[in-house]
Design an enzyme around this catalytic site. Structure first.
Site, PDB file in Angstrom:
ATOM      1  N   ASP A  68       0.847  -1.197   0.000  1.00 38.30           N
ATOM      2  CA  ASP A  68       0.000   0.000   0.000  1.00 38.30           C
ATOM      3  C   ASP A  68       0.884   1.249   0.000  1.00 38.30           C
ATOM      4  O   ASP A  68       2.050   1.206   0.385  1.00 38.30           O
ATOM      5  CB  ASP A  68      -1.016  -0.022   1.139  1.00 38.30           C
ATOM      6  CG  ASP A  68      -0.438  -0.535   2.447  1.00 38.30           C
ATOM      7  OD1 ASP A  68       0.791  -0.665   2.557  1.00 38.30           O
ATOM      8  OD2 ASP A  68      -1.232  -0.806   3.361  1.00 38.30           O
ATOM      9  N   GLU A 127      -5.555   3.695   3.682  1.00 37.21           N
ATOM     10  CA  GLU A 127      -6.093   4.313   4.905  1.00 37.21           C
ATOM     11  C   GLU A 127      -7.482   4.881   4.655  1.00 37.21           C
ATOM     12  O   GLU A 127      -8.198   5.238   5.584  1.00 37.21           O
ATOM     13  CB  GLU A 127      -5.158   5.424   5.406  1.00 37.21           C
ATOM     14  CG  GLU A 127      -3.766   4.959   5.801  1.00 37.21           C
ATOM     15  CD  GLU A 127      -3.751   4.075   7.048  1.00 37.21           C
ATOM     16  OE1 GLU A 127      -4.782   3.971   7.733  1.00 37.21           O
ATOM     17  OE2 GLU A 127      -2.700   3.471   7.319  1.00 37.21           O
TER      18      GLU A 127
END
Ligand SMILES: CC(=O)N[C@@H](CCC[C@H](N)C(=O)O)C(=O)O
Length: 373
Positions: A68, A127
């Site tokens: 990520d 996130e």
């Protein structure tokens, strides 16, 4: 790339944290780094601010590895020479290490033909609002259809050299939570002419605490955290509006449904009690991270046999991860990588130990080198 080059690369990522779907400099740094590798068996594609790199291996059987990319809206409080250059943003969840490790693996396999084909997925917006689901829905991965998929997450609580995971449920279901309260403001000295949304929001946040203690089965698990509360404009003006922002975590979908029902009932109670209006927005929701049993058992057996790492059996965590969506599409697993920091994930002082980078690259390269297509 040697150990020092990997550390320098991680520091470059650390200095340029960007929020979900704004990872432009991050994407450019990934593309530059990949561009400097031996291109012989690489195919590079971009998807929004993400990057996908296919490595042709000895067999067409394809194994994906995901990193990520986004940072958090946290003002860094370390004194590191390479601290964030972006005001109000920080890699406080280790995605700078995640990307560096993936690039270290990619560097190795650009020079050493892997037994299977590999797909490196640099995914934006973990996130929030979530990049995995729209990436899957876009069909960008369909032409490669990975047969297995892996990812790691740093764990500041574990010593460097530790790897930890478990078969089955690893991370929770999540839902963001945003509630706006709207009422009538007024002069601080005339409270009877207004209905104070700061008081309404304060009551709501206090009442929320009863959901986990009184409504969720004690043998199940749930978390309701309010991370932001905002309201009002001046100390002597009664607030006409307030907003709370938080997140819900549960280990079962039943518990998620129950928590949301109770939030809706309590919100309605505040509307009646304070003669105000409230609107609820659940933002983005992530499914649980469910590790494939067979692949996880094989990964654990491999890890336990490596003298360079210590394997520790994990417990479920209330962390969320949109990698869970990839695991619904492709069997695979996520594991924790020990990075030994005195400060935890999402802490403005997080300081992972960088020796964990090379260790993870070597562990994953050895793991992928013994896979058969
Ligand atoms: C690994 C990690 O810390 N993930 C985040 C995911 C957040 C999802 C979403 N924005 C939410 O807050 O519900 C986490 O906070 O667990």
């Amino acid at each position: 790339m040697n150990d020092e080059a990997l550390i320098q690369l991680r520091r470059k990522f650390h200095q340029i944290p960007e929020l979900g779907f704004e990872e432009y400099k991050t994407q450019a740094l990934i593309l530059d780094t990949v561009g400097a590798l031996n291109q012989e068996r690489l195919t590079v594609t971009t998807w929004r601010t993400g990057v996908i790199v296919k490595v042709d291996g000895k067999s067409p059987y394809t194994i994906a590895y995901r990193a990520d990319m986004d940072g958090l809206p946290v003002q860094e409080e370390t004194n590191l020479s390479y601290r964030s250059l972006h005001e109000g943003a920080m890699h406080a969840c280790g995605h700078d290490l995640h990307m560096t490790i993936a690039l270290g693996m990619l560097n190795y396999f650009s020079e050493n033909e892997p037994p299977t084909s590999l797909l490196f997925v640099f995914q934006p917006a973990e996130e929030g609002p979530g990049g995995a689901k729209p990436m899957l829905e876009s069909g960008v991965l369909d032409k490669w259809k990975p047969e297995e998929m892996y990812a790691l997450h740093i764990d500041p609580n574990l010593p460097v050299g530790t790897i930890s995971t478990k078969p089955g449920l690893l991370f929770a279901n999540t839902s963001e939570l945003f509630i706006d309260f709207k009422g009538t403001g007024g002069h601080a000295a005339y409270p009877h002419t207004a209905n104070d949304m700061v008081v309404a929001a304060a009551h709501f946040v206090t009442q929320l605490q009863s959901i986990v203690s009184r409504n969720v089965d004690p043998l199940d698990s749930a978390v309701v955290t309010i991370g932001v509360i905002k309201g009002g404009t001046k100390q002597n003006v009664i607030a006409s509006g307030a907003r709370v922002e938080g997140t819900i975590r549960t280990l079962s979908m039943d518990a998620m449904k129950k928590v949301k029902q109770r939030i809706e009932a309590l919100t309605h109670g505040i509307e009646v009690g304070f003669s105000c209006e409230a609107t609820i927005d659940y933002g983005s929701n992530y499914c649980e991270v469910n590790n494939d049993t067979v692949l996880t058992q094989a990964f654990i057996a491999f890890s336990e046999a490596q003298s360079a790492v210590q394997f520790v059996h994990a417990k479920e965590a209330m962390t969320g991860e949109d990698f869970g969506y990839f695991l619904k599409a492709y069997p695979g697993l996520m594991f924790w990588l020990g990075v030994d920091s005195s400060f935890g994930l999402h802490d403005a002082r997080l300081n992972p130990q960088e020796e964990a980078i090379t260790l993870a690259v070597e562990h994953m390269c050895s793991f992928l080198n013994q896979k058969q297509g």
